[in-house]
Design an enzyme around this catalytic site. Structure first.
Site, PDB file in Angstrom:
ATOM      1  N   CYS A  70      -1.199  -7.243  12.738  1.00  0.00           N
ATOM      2  CA  CYS A  70      -2.423  -7.417  13.539  1.00  0.00           C
ATOM      3  C   CYS A  70      -3.023  -8.786  13.228  1.00  0.00           C
ATOM      4  O   CYS A  70      -3.487  -9.505  14.110  1.00  0.00           O
ATOM      5  CB  CYS A  70      -3.458  -6.354  13.189  1.00  0.00           C
ATOM      6  SG  CYS A  70      -2.873  -4.652  13.253  1.00  0.00           S
ATOM      7  N   ARG A  72      -5.598   1.164  22.590  1.00  0.00           N
ATOM      8  CA  ARG A  72      -5.343  -0.274  22.427  1.00  0.00           C
ATOM      9  C   ARG A  72      -4.442  -0.527  21.216  1.00  0.00           C
ATOM     10  O   ARG A  72      -3.580  -1.402  21.250  1.00  0.00           O
ATOM     11  CB  ARG A  72      -6.665  -1.032  22.297  1.00  0.00           C
ATOM     12  CG  ARG A  72      -6.509  -2.550  22.396  1.00  0.00           C
ATOM     13  CD  ARG A  72      -6.114  -2.984  23.799  1.00  0.00           C
ATOM     14  NE  ARG A  72      -5.866  -4.421  23.880  1.00  0.00           N
ATOM     15  CZ  ARG A  72      -4.677  -4.995  23.656  1.00  0.00           C
ATOM     16  NH1 ARG A  72      -3.633  -4.252  23.331  1.00  0.00           N
ATOM     17  NH2 ARG A  72      -4.529  -6.291  23.769  1.00  0.00           N
ATOM     18  N   CYS A  92      -1.063  -2.576  21.390  1.00  0.00           N
ATOM     19  CA  CYS A  92      -0.747  -3.712  20.519  1.00  0.00           C
ATOM     20  C   CYS A  92       0.591  -3.486  19.813  1.00  0.00           C
ATOM     21  O   CYS A  92       1.411  -4.393  19.735  1.00  0.00           O
ATOM     22  CB  CYS A  92      -1.832  -3.909  19.467  1.00  0.00           C
ATOM     23  SG  CYS A  92      -3.268  -4.786  20.065  1.00  0.00           S
ATOM     24  N   HIS A 106      -4.760 -11.888  15.377  1.00  0.00           N
ATOM     25  CA  HIS A 106      -6.221 -11.815  15.465  1.00  0.00           C
ATOM     26  C   HIS A 106      -6.942 -12.517  14.328  1.00  0.00           C
ATOM     27  O   HIS A 106      -8.156 -12.664  14.365  1.00  0.00           O
ATOM     28  CB  HIS A 106      -6.660 -10.360  15.597  1.00  0.00           C
ATOM     29  CG  HIS A 106      -6.122  -9.734  16.856  1.00  0.00           C
ATOM     30  ND1 HIS A 106      -6.562 -10.104  18.102  1.00  0.00           N
ATOM     31  CD2 HIS A 106      -5.139  -8.828  17.060  1.00  0.00           C
ATOM     32  CE1 HIS A 106      -5.899  -9.421  19.023  1.00  0.00           C
ATOM     33  NE2 HIS A 106      -5.021  -8.643  18.413  1.00  0.00           N
TER      34      HIS A 106
END
Lengths: 118, 108, 278
Positions: C192, C235, C239, C196
Site C-alpha cells: 500500500c 476499495r 487495490c 500512497h
C-alpha cells in the site's frame, strides 16, 4: 547466503557477456512486438508509470523512458533492471517482471529491444 | 574452489541463456503426468493461501490447466499447471520474505 | 536536513533496540509531517478529500459532481433501512451509542472481550444478528447504504480512533494493520505504501495517487468507476486486485486491522462521508 549472491552476480555478468556475444542485429519486427507488449495494459503496462514516446496517458510514477542507450549502454543492465529492479534497489517500486513471471523471458527480450531504441 | 564457482556460474549462464529460447518447459518430457503436476500446483497454492497471499491469476491458470487436460491438450495442461505452481511458490516466498522485509518499506 | 538525518538515525536506533513498532501516535505525527512537507500548500483538513486536495482539474469536476451528489440516494435509502425496526421490534438505534447518530468517528475500535477490531460495518451486522436478522453482504448494497447514512450523521466530527496502549490486543491489531500496509503483495509486488506514501500525488496513467492521511475519513464512497456506493473494504479489495493479488475476504482480520491502522492515521481530521470519487 553470500556465495549465492556472488554466484548470481557472476551469472548475471557472464550471461550479459553471453547475451552480448549472442546479440543479433535488431529487427523492426522485434521492436514493434516489444512496443506492443510495453503499451498493452494487461502485459507490460509500462505507460502506467513511465512517459514513453508514442504512448498516451502516461503516468509519472517512474522516470520518463528517454535516452535509454545512454543510460544503459549495456543491454544486459537494462534487461536485469526490468527482470528484477530490487536487486540493485531494494525499495524500488518497479514490478519484477522476470522474477515474478509477469512477462515471459521472450517478452522481456522484446521489451528490452524496444526500450533500448528510446 | 573459485574455479569451481566460475565453472558452475558459466554452466548456469548457459542454462539461463538457453532459457531465452522459447522452450524452457521442463515438463516437456512425456513421462511427467498431468495428475502429478496438477497436484503439485494445488499443494503449492494451498501453501500460498495459508500465507494469505495468493496472486490473482494463479487460480485461473489452474482452471485453464484442467480445461486443457479435459480437451486432450496435455502439453498445455502441464505447462499451465507448472506456471500456476511457480506463481504459488513465488507468492509464498514473497509472503515469507515480507514477514521481515516489510520494514524496508517504512521510510519514516 | 542534518536534523532529519539525525532523527532518522535516532529512529533507526530505536528500531534496532525495539524492533516491534513506534507507537500509533508517533506514526500518525510522522505521517502528518511527511505529507505536510510533501504538499506544503494543502491545508490539513483537505487531505480528507483525497486526490482532490491537490489535483485542480479533478477537483473542479468533483465540485461540479457534488452539486447533485451521486451518493444522496444511498443516504436516503440508508436512513429508511436504519429506521425500519427489526422483526423483534428493536432497531439499529438500540445497538449503538447515541442511537447510532454521529458515532462513526469511533469506528473501528478494538473490542477487548472479543479480541478483535470492530468496524462500523461489522457492528451493523452484529446488531442484526443479535436481533435475529440475517447478516448483510459486505462491501456494497444495503449495508453500504446504512453505513452511508450513519457516516452522514457523523459529518464534521473529528476522527477519534482509540488504540489504548495498555491494551496489548489493540496495539497488536494496530501493528498488524501497519505491517499489512507496508507489506508487498501480489505479482506486481506493491505494498500500500509503495503508492500512497512513496508515490502519493504522482500519476498512475491519468490518476493521481491519494495520501494515506485522510484515506479513511470519507467512506462509504460512490465511485464512478463502480457506479455504486461501496465500503472502504471494497476499495481494499480493488487495490489488492490492482497489484495482481487475490483480494482477501471483506471484514477478514487483515482488512479490519488495516482499517484500524488507516483510521487511526486520520485521527483529528473531520469525517466527510459519504463522498464521491471518480
Amino acid at each position: 547466503m553470500r556465495p549465492i549472491l556472488m554466484l548470481s552476480l557472476l551469472v548475471l555478468l557472464t550471461s550479459s557477456q553471453y547475451a552480448l556475444a549472442d546479440e543479433v542485429p535488431l529487427n523492426e519486427d522485434a521492436i514493434e512486438r516489444g512496443k506492443a507488449i510495453v503499451f498493452a495494459r494487461s502485459r507490460g503496462n509500462c505507460l502506467a508509470c513511465h512517459a514513453i514516446k508514442g504512448g498516451d496517458l502516461a503516468g509519472n510514477y517512474g522516470p520518463p523512458l528517454l535516452l535509454m542507450k545512454a543510460r544503459y549502454p549495456k543491454r544486459a543492465d537494462l534487461r536485469s533492471k526490468i527482470w528484477d529492479a530490487s536487486v540493485r534497489e531494494p525499495t524500488t517500486r518497479m514490478p519484477p517482471y522476470g522474477r515474478h513471471r509477469i512477462l515471459t523471458e521472450d517478452e522481456i527480450d522484446l521489451v528490452v529491444d524496444f526500450i533500448h531504441t528510446l | 574452489m573459485i574455479g569451481k564457482y566460475v565453472f558452475l556460474a558459466m554452466g548456469l549462464a548457459i542454462v539461463a541463456g538457453c532459457g531465452l529460447q522459447p522452450s524452457r518447459d521442463r515438463s516437456a518430457s512425456p513421462t511427467v503426468s498431468f495428475a502429478e503436476t496438477y497436484a503439485a500446483a494445488e499443494a503449492a497454492l494451498a501453501k500460498a493461501a495459508a500465507s494469505r497471499n495468493v496472486w490473482s491469476k494463479t487460480e485461473g491458470l489452474l482452471q485453464q490447466s484442467k480445461i486443457a487436460n479435459d480437451e486432450g491438450r496435455k502439453e498445455d495442461a502441464i505447462q499451465l499447471a507448472n506456471e500456476a505452481r511457480m506463481q504459488a511458490e513465488l507468492a509464498l516466498t514473497q509472503a515469507i520474505s515480507q514477514e521481515k522485509d516489510w520494514q524496508e518499506n517504512v521510510l519514516f | 536536513m542534518k536534523k532529519s538525518i539525525l532523527s532518522l538515525c535516532l529512529i533507526g536506533g530505536i528500531f534496532s533496540v525495539l524492533p516491534a513498532v513506534a507507537g500509533p501516535e508517533e506514526d500518525r505525527l510522522a505521517m502528518v509531517k511527511y505529507y505536510s512537507d510533501r504538499f506544503p500548500d494543502v491545508p490539513m483538513q483537505e487531505f480528507a478529500n483525497g486526490l482532490y486536495a491537490f489535483d485542480q482539474s479533478a477537483r473542479e469536476q468533483w465540485i461540479e459532481m457534488e452539486d447533485f451528489p451521486p451518493y444522496e440516494i444511498a443516504i436516503d435509502d440508508g436512513q429508511v433501512l436504519f429506521e425500519t425496526p427489526f422483526a423483534n421490534g428493536k432497531s439499529y438505534a438500540d445497538c449503538f451509542d447515541n442511537g447510532g447518530i454521529g458515532v462513526k468517528q469511533d469506528y473501528p475500535y478494538f473490542d477487548a472481550d472479543a479480541g478483535e477490531v470492530v468496524t462500523l460495518e461489522l457492528a451493523i451486522n452484529q446488531c442484526r444478528e443479535a436481533n435475529g436478522e440475517k447478516a448483510l453482504a459486505y462491501m456494497i448494497g444495503e449495508l453500504a447504504e446504512i453505513a452511508a447514512y450513519m457516516a452522514y450523521t457523523s459529518r464534521g466530527n473529528e476522527f477519534a480512533i482509540q488504540v489504548p496502549l495498555d491494551s496489548p490486543g489493540a496495539v497488536a491489531a494496530y501493528s498488524a494493520g501497519k505491517q499489512f500496509f507496508y507489506t508487498r503483495r501480489g505479482q506486481l509486488n506493491f505494498a500500500c505504501s509503495s503508492c500512497h506514501i512513496q508515490s502519493a500525488g504522482l500519476n498512475l496513467r491519468a490518476d493521481r495517487l491519494s495520501t494515506t492521511l485522510g484515506q479513511a475519513t470519507h467512506w462509504p464512497v460512490y465511485r464512478s468507476k463502480w457506479g455504486e456506493i461501496g465500503t472502504i473494504q471494497k476499495r481494499f479489495a480493488e487495490c489488492n486486485s490492482q497489484v495482481w493479488a487475490k483480494p482477501l475476504e471483506a471484514q477478514s482480520v487483515e482488512y479490519r486491522n488495516l482499517e484500524y491502522f488507516l483510521s487511526y492515521i486520520s485521527n483529528g481530521l473531520e469525517l466527510n462521508g459519504p463522498a464521491s470519487r471518480r
